[in-house]
Structure formats: structure tokens, C-alpha cells
Motif scaffolding. Structure first.
Motif, PDB file in Angstrom:
ATOM      1  N   ALA A 162       0.834  -1.205   0.000  1.00 17.35           N
ATOM      2  CA  ALA A 162       0.000   0.000   0.000  1.00 17.35           C
ATOM      3  C   ALA A 162       0.869   1.256   0.000  1.00 17.35           C
ATOM      4  O   ALA A 162       0.573   2.229  -0.714  1.00 17.35           O
ATOM      5  CB  ALA A 162      -0.927  -0.005   1.213  1.00 17.35           C
ATOM      6  N   ASP A 163       1.943   1.238   0.793  1.00 23.05           N
ATOM      7  CA  ASP A 163       2.856   2.390   0.823  1.00 23.05           C
ATOM      8  C   ASP A 163       3.510   2.594  -0.540  1.00 23.05           C
ATOM      9  O   ASP A 163       3.670   3.737  -0.999  1.00 23.05           O
ATOM     10  CB  ASP A 163       3.933   2.184   1.890  1.00 23.05           C
ATOM     11  N   ARG A 164       3.894   1.487  -1.171  1.00 28.40           N
ATOM     12  CA  ARG A 164       4.531   1.589  -2.490  1.00 28.40           C
ATOM     13  C   ARG A 164       3.561   2.168  -3.518  1.00 28.40           C
ATOM     14  O   ARG A 164       3.929   3.036  -4.319  1.00 28.40           O
ATOM     15  CB  ARG A 164       5.010   0.210  -2.945  1.00 28.40           C
ATOM     16  N   ARG A 165       2.300   1.715  -3.462  1.00 30.38           N
ATOM     17  CA  ARG A 165       1.303   2.239  -4.408  1.00 30.38           C
ATOM     18  C   ARG A 165       1.038   3.722  -4.178  1.00 30.38           C
ATOM     19  O   ARG A 165       0.858   4.487  -5.129  1.00 30.38           O
ATOM     20  CB  ARG A 165       0.001   1.440  -4.287  1.00 30.38           C
ATOM     21  N   GLU A 166       1.034   4.135  -2.908  1.00 32.04           N
ATOM     22  CA  GLU A 166       0.802   5.549  -2.606  1.00 32.04           C
ATOM     23  C   GLU A 166       1.957   6.409  -3.109  1.00 32.04           C
ATOM     24  O   GLU A 166       1.744   7.493  -3.679  1.00 32.04           O
ATOM     25  CB  GLU A 166       0.623   5.735  -1.097  1.00 32.04           C
ATOM     26  N   LEU A 167       3.174   5.929  -2.928  1.00 30.95           N
ATOM     27  CA  LEU A 167       4.333   6.668  -3.442  1.00 30.95           C
ATOM     28  C   LEU A 167       4.288   6.762  -4.963  1.00 30.95           C
ATOM     29  O   LEU A 167       4.617   7.803  -5.549  1.00 30.95           O
ATOM     30  CB  LEU A 167       5.628   5.995  -2.984  1.00 30.95           C
ATOM     31  N   GLN A 168       3.873   5.676  -5.596  1.00 28.73           N
ATOM     32  CA  GLN A 168       3.754   5.694  -7.051  1.00 28.73           C
ATOM     33  C   GLN A 168       2.670   6.666  -7.503  1.00 28.73           C
ATOM     34  O   GLN A 168       2.824   7.358  -8.509  1.00 28.73           O
ATOM     35  CB  GLN A 168       3.455   4.288  -7.570  1.00 28.73           C
ATOM     36  N   LYS A 176       6.019  15.608 -15.559  1.00 26.94           N
ATOM     37  CA  LYS A 176       7.294  15.041 -15.988  1.00 26.94           C
ATOM     38  C   LYS A 176       8.026  16.020 -16.906  1.00 26.94           C
ATOM     39  O   LYS A 176       7.405  16.817 -17.627  1.00 26.94           O
ATOM     40  CB  LYS A 176       7.064  13.713 -16.728  1.00 26.94           C
ATOM     41  N   TYR A 177       9.355  15.919 -16.873  1.00 24.90           N
ATOM     42  CA  TYR A 177      10.189  16.796 -17.683  1.00 24.90           C
ATOM     43  C   TYR A 177      11.196  15.957 -18.460  1.00 24.90           C
ATOM     44  O   TYR A 177      11.475  14.808 -18.103  1.00 24.90           O
ATOM     45  CB  TYR A 177      10.926  17.810 -16.796  1.00 24.90           C
ATOM     46  N   VAL A 178      11.735  16.568 -19.511  1.00 21.76           N
ATOM     47  CA  VAL A 178      12.746  15.880 -20.315  1.00 21.76           C
ATOM     48  C   VAL A 178      13.926  15.508 -19.422  1.00 21.76           C
ATOM     49  O   VAL A 178      14.420  16.330 -18.637  1.00 21.76           O
ATOM     50  CB  VAL A 178      13.213  16.774 -21.486  1.00 21.76           C
ATOM     51  N   GLY A 179      14.341  14.267 -19.534  1.00 19.51           N
ATOM     52  CA  GLY A 179      15.460  13.782 -18.733  1.00 19.51           C
ATOM     53  C   GLY A 179      15.044  13.029 -17.485  1.00 19.51           C
ATOM     54  O   GLY A 179      15.879  12.373 -16.847  1.00 19.51           O
ATOM     55  N   ASP A 180      13.757  13.134 -17.117  1.00 19.25           N
ATOM     56  CA  ASP A 180      13.282  12.409 -15.929  1.00 19.25           C
ATOM     57  C   ASP A 180      13.372  10.899 -16.154  1.00 19.25           C
ATOM     58  O   ASP A 180      13.062  10.394 -17.242  1.00 19.25           O
ATOM     59  CB  ASP A 180      11.829  12.766 -15.618  1.00 19.25           C
ATOM     60  N   ARG A 181      13.779  10.203 -15.105  1.00 16.17           N
ATOM     61  CA  ARG A 181      13.745   8.744 -15.123  1.00 16.17           C
ATOM     62  C   ARG A 181      12.363   8.317 -14.639  1.00 16.17           C
ATOM     63  O   ARG A 181      11.895   8.751 -13.575  1.00 16.17           O
ATOM     64  CB  ARG A 181      14.819   8.170 -14.207  1.00 16.17           C
ATOM     65  N   VAL A 182      11.684   7.474 -15.409  1.00 14.18           N
ATOM     66  CA  VAL A 182      10.324   7.071 -15.064  1.00 14.18           C
ATOM     67  C   VAL A 182      10.172   5.554 -15.179  1.00 14.18           C
ATOM     68  O   VAL A 182      10.953   4.886 -15.862  1.00 14.18           O
ATOM     69  CB  VAL A 182       9.279   7.763 -15.974  1.00 14.18           C
ATOM     70  N   ASP A 185       4.666  -0.127 -13.938  1.00 20.42           N
ATOM     71  CA  ASP A 185       4.526  -1.530 -13.542  1.00 20.42           C
ATOM     72  C   ASP A 185       3.375  -2.165 -14.302  1.00 20.42           C
ATOM     73  O   ASP A 185       2.265  -1.620 -14.349  1.00 20.42           O
ATOM     74  CB  ASP A 185       4.269  -1.649 -12.040  1.00 20.42           C
ATOM     75  N   GLN A 186       3.643  -3.330 -14.859  1.00 21.57           N
ATOM     76  CA  GLN A 186       2.616  -4.078 -15.583  1.00 21.57           C
ATOM     77  C   GLN A 186       2.798  -5.566 -15.302  1.00 21.57           C
ATOM     78  O   GLN A 186       3.832  -6.137 -15.647  1.00 21.57           O
ATOM     79  CB  GLN A 186       2.708  -3.841 -17.098  1.00 21.57           C
ATOM     80  N   GLY A 187       1.788  -6.163 -14.660  1.00 22.79           N
ATOM     81  CA  GLY A 187       1.787  -7.613 -14.476  1.00 22.79           C
ATOM     82  C   GLY A 187       3.039  -8.188 -13.856  1.00 22.79           C
ATOM     83  O   GLY A 187       3.563  -9.195 -14.332  1.00 22.79           O
ATOM     84  N   GLY A 188       3.552  -7.553 -12.824  1.00 15.50           N
ATOM     85  CA  GLY A 188       4.737  -8.072 -12.145  1.00 15.50           C
ATOM     86  C   GLY A 188       6.048  -7.664 -12.783  1.00 15.50           C
ATOM     87  O   GLY A 188       7.119  -8.060 -12.321  1.00 15.50           O
ATOM     88  N   ILE A 189       5.983  -6.857 -13.841  1.00 14.48           N
ATOM     89  CA  ILE A 189       7.197  -6.400 -14.528  1.00 14.48           C
ATOM     90  C   ILE A 189       7.284  -4.884 -14.420  1.00 14.48           C
ATOM     91  O   ILE A 189       6.285  -4.179 -14.601  1.00 14.48           O
ATOM     92  CB  ILE A 189       7.197  -6.820 -16.012  1.00 14.48           C
ATOM     93  N   ARG A 190       8.459  -4.378 -14.123  1.00 11.58           N
ATOM     94  CA  ARG A 190       8.686  -2.934 -14.063  1.00 11.58           C
ATOM     95  C   ARG A 190       9.498  -2.498 -15.279  1.00 11.58           C
ATOM     96  O   ARG A 190      10.607  -2.992 -15.509  1.00 11.58           O
ATOM     97  CB  ARG A 190       9.420  -2.552 -12.779  1.00 11.58           C
ATOM     98  N   TYR A 191       8.917  -1.570 -16.046  1.00  3.67           N
ATOM     99  CA  TYR A 191       9.589  -1.004 -17.216  1.00  3.67           C
ATOM    100  C   TYR A 191      10.189   0.338 -16.823  1.00  3.67           C
ATOM    101  O   TYR A 191       9.515   1.182 -16.225  1.00  3.67           O
ATOM    102  CB  TYR A 191       8.601  -0.835 -18.368  1.00  3.67           C
ATOM    103  N   GLN A 192      11.447   0.542 -17.181  1.00  7.64           N
ATOM    104  CA  GLN A 192      12.163   1.754 -16.804  1.00  7.64           C
ATOM    105  C   GLN A 192      12.658   2.475 -18.057  1.00  7.64           C
ATOM    106  O   GLN A 192      13.111   1.837 -19.016  1.00  7.64           O
ATOM    107  CB  GLN A 192      13.353   1.403 -15.909  1.00  7.64           C
ATOM    108  N   GLY A 193      12.548   3.796 -18.005  1.00  7.87           N
ATOM    109  CA  GLY A 193      12.986   4.555 -19.168  1.00  7.87           C
ATOM    110  C   GLY A 193      13.262   6.005 -18.836  1.00  7.87           C
ATOM    111  O   GLY A 193      13.272   6.407 -17.665  1.00  7.87           O
ATOM    112  N   ASP A 234       0.630   8.185 -16.235  1.00  7.88           N
ATOM    113  CA  ASP A 234       0.708   6.727 -16.358  1.00  7.88           C
ATOM    114  C   ASP A 234       2.082   6.177 -15.987  1.00  7.88           C
ATOM    115  O   ASP A 234       2.279   4.955 -15.969  1.00  7.88           O
ATOM    116  CB  ASP A 234       0.365   6.289 -17.787  1.00  7.88           C
ATOM    117  N   VAL A 235       3.029   7.066 -15.729  1.00 10.65           N
ATOM    118  CA  VAL A 235       4.364   6.641 -15.301  1.00 10.65           C
ATOM    119  C   VAL A 235       4.716   7.395 -14.026  1.00 10.65           C
ATOM    120  O   VAL A 235       4.154   8.449 -13.733  1.00 10.65           O
ATOM    121  CB  VAL A 235       5.429   6.904 -16.390  1.00 10.65           C
ATOM    122  N   PHE A 236       5.631   6.838 -13.266  1.00 11.94           N
ATOM    123  CA  PHE A 236       6.045   7.487 -12.019  1.00 11.94           C
ATOM    124  C   PHE A 236       7.559   7.621 -11.992  1.00 11.94           C
ATOM    125  O   PHE A 236       8.292   6.837 -12.612  1.00 11.94           O
ATOM    126  CB  PHE A 236       5.550   6.714 -10.790  1.00 11.94           C
ATOM    127  N   GLY A 237       8.008   8.646 -11.276  1.00 15.10           N
ATOM    128  CA  GLY A 237       9.442   8.872 -11.177  1.00 15.10           C
ATOM    129  C   GLY A 237      10.138   7.753 -10.430  1.00 15.10           C
ATOM    130  O   GLY A 237       9.636   7.239  -9.436  1.00 15.10           O
TER     131      GLY A 237
END
Length: 239
Positions: A162-168, A176-182, A185-193, A234-237
Motif C-alpha cells: 500500500a505504501d509503495r502504491r501511494e508513493l507511485q 514530468k520533464y525531459v530527462g526524468d527517469r520514469v 509496472d505491468q503484471g509483475g514487470i517494471r519497465y524503466q525509461g 501513467d508513469v512514475f518517477g
């Protein structure tokens, strides 16, 4: 012949652990503990608190303490119970507590708890089947049944999720800004970009890698780096 039968019955009863051979078996736990302490260490003052608060005593002699422990364990066994030792965890209310609880074989309930904290001894008895105050005291002293431990672990995991979801959620609502790392999470997989372009509510993200949420060192098969346009919420830092 009658004498022989009597001796035989006495021997069988002793081997079977019948309680009539034990002097305190007819007393409730706190009164029995009081008698045991006075018998082993007559000079020790036993503090008898109001009902529901137990009895306590300070016994400086280690041999006497061990004798009291042994007698209380025998009392438990001779009143239809069995001893379950415990050692309090560091996060327990009484972190330096250790001792045992007496589990009734027939009722499947804890009948009393015996705690040692240094030279201080404490005994608390269950006063009814639904004595919630006793149940809480047992937890405070550091004893947890396997079911209670499993429940606490489950609650801790649920809170962490619950804490993780709230932070997300908070991170997702931030512009979001250019250069941000975001991340997403989808189905147990975390995509980073990385955000490479911003157009109103849309951001262009170059998705660089993917990993399993519960095992960050593992990578899902078939992943390919590519660009995506998504809503900024739809993405989080992330790092």
C-alpha cells in the motif's frame, strides 16, 4: 492383596502423570505460582496485583529462579498442559523477556504465561476463554503463535504494498520533464525509461530495460528497447 493393588495403582498413576500427586494442581496458575515461589524462596516478596495484572517477584538467586521455573513447568504438565518456550523479539514490548506459555491440551488455549526478565519473574493467567487482555499481554511479552506470526507478516507485506502504491500515485501525479527517469509496472514487470520529449499531457519515453518487480536482478524474456508516448500520469518517477 489390597495393599499390592493400591501400590500398583499409585505406580501407574505416577507414571501417567496424574495431577493428584502434585501439591498445587488444584490451584489456578497465579495462586500456584505464589505458593511455588514462597516454597522455593521464602524470603522473596510476591507482589499480587489486581485480577488481570498477574503476580511478580524479584528472585536474585539463580538456583532458586531455576527451581521455580522447573516447578512451574511441572505445574503446567500436571494440570493438563504442555510448555511452549519463547524468546521475545527485539521489537516486542518487553524485548528482553523470555519464558514459556502453558498450552491446554484439551481446550487448545494458553492458560498462563511465565516470563523472566533478568531477576524479575512474572506470571499471568487466562481468566476466561475470551480473555482478550490476556491474549494481548502474551503478545506484548513476545510470544506469537505460528498463525499470529503469519498474520503479522501478511499485514506487513500488505502495508508495504500500500505504501509503495501511494508513493507511485504521488510520483505519477507530478509533471514530468525531459530527462526524468520514469517507470511503469505491468503484471509483475517494471519497465524503466527516460523522458525524451513532452507535449502537453503526453510524454515520449524511451523504455530502456525491464525487470521483475519482486526480483529486480531478473529480466523478462523477449523485451526490446523502444519508444512510447504515454500520459504523464501513467508513469512514475524512479531511479
Amino acid at each position: 492383596m489390597k495393599i499390592q493393588k493400591g501400590i500398583t495403582w499409585l505406580l501407574i498413576s505416577t507414571l501417567a502423570g496424574c495431577s493428584f500427586m502434585y501439591p498445587h494442581a488444584d490451584l489456578p496458575p497465579e495462586k500456584a505460582a505464589n505458593e511455588i515461589i514462597k516454597a522455593v524462596s521464602p524470603q522473596t516478596h510476591v507482589l499480587i496485583s489486581p485480577p488481570g495484572l498477574g503476580i511478580s517477584a524479584t528472585v536474585f538467586d539463580k538456583v532458586a529462579r531455576n527451581d521455580i521455573i522447573g516447578d512451574l513447568e511441572r505445574y503446567c504438565a500436571n494440570t493438563g498442559g504442555y510448555v511452549i518456550p519463547y524468546q521475545a523479539e527485539e521489537d516486542s514490548f518487553f524485548s528482553n523477556s523470555k519464558g514459556f506459555v502453558c498450552q491446554s491440551r484439551s481446550q487448545k488455549l494458553l492458560t498462563f504465561i511465565f516470563s523472566v526478565r533478568g531477576v524479575n519473574l512474572f506470571v499471568l493467567e487466562r481468566r476466561s476463554a475470551n480473555d482478550t487482555s490476556f491474549d494481548q499481554s502474551v503478545i506484548d511479552f513476545g510470544y506469537l503463535s505460528p498463525q499470529q506470526r503469519a498474520q503479522l507478516i501478511r499485514q506487513a507485506r500488505e502495508k508495504a504494498d500500500a505504501d509503495r502504491r501511494e508513493l507511485q500515485r504521488i510520483a505519477s501525479n507530478r509533471t514530468k520533464y525531459v530527462g526524468d527517469r520514469v517507470c511503469q509496472d505491468q503484471g509483475g514487470i517494471r519497465y524503466q525509461g527516460t523522458v525524451e520529449q513532452v507535449a502537453g499531457d503526453k510524454v515520449k519515453v524511451f523504455v530502456e530495460r525491464a525487470s521483475l518487480i519482486n526480483a529486480p536482478g531478473l529480466r523478462p524474456g523477449g523485451f526490446q528497447q523502444q519508444y512510447y508516448w504515454v500520459n504523464y500520469w501513467d508513469v512514475f518517477g524512479c531511479e
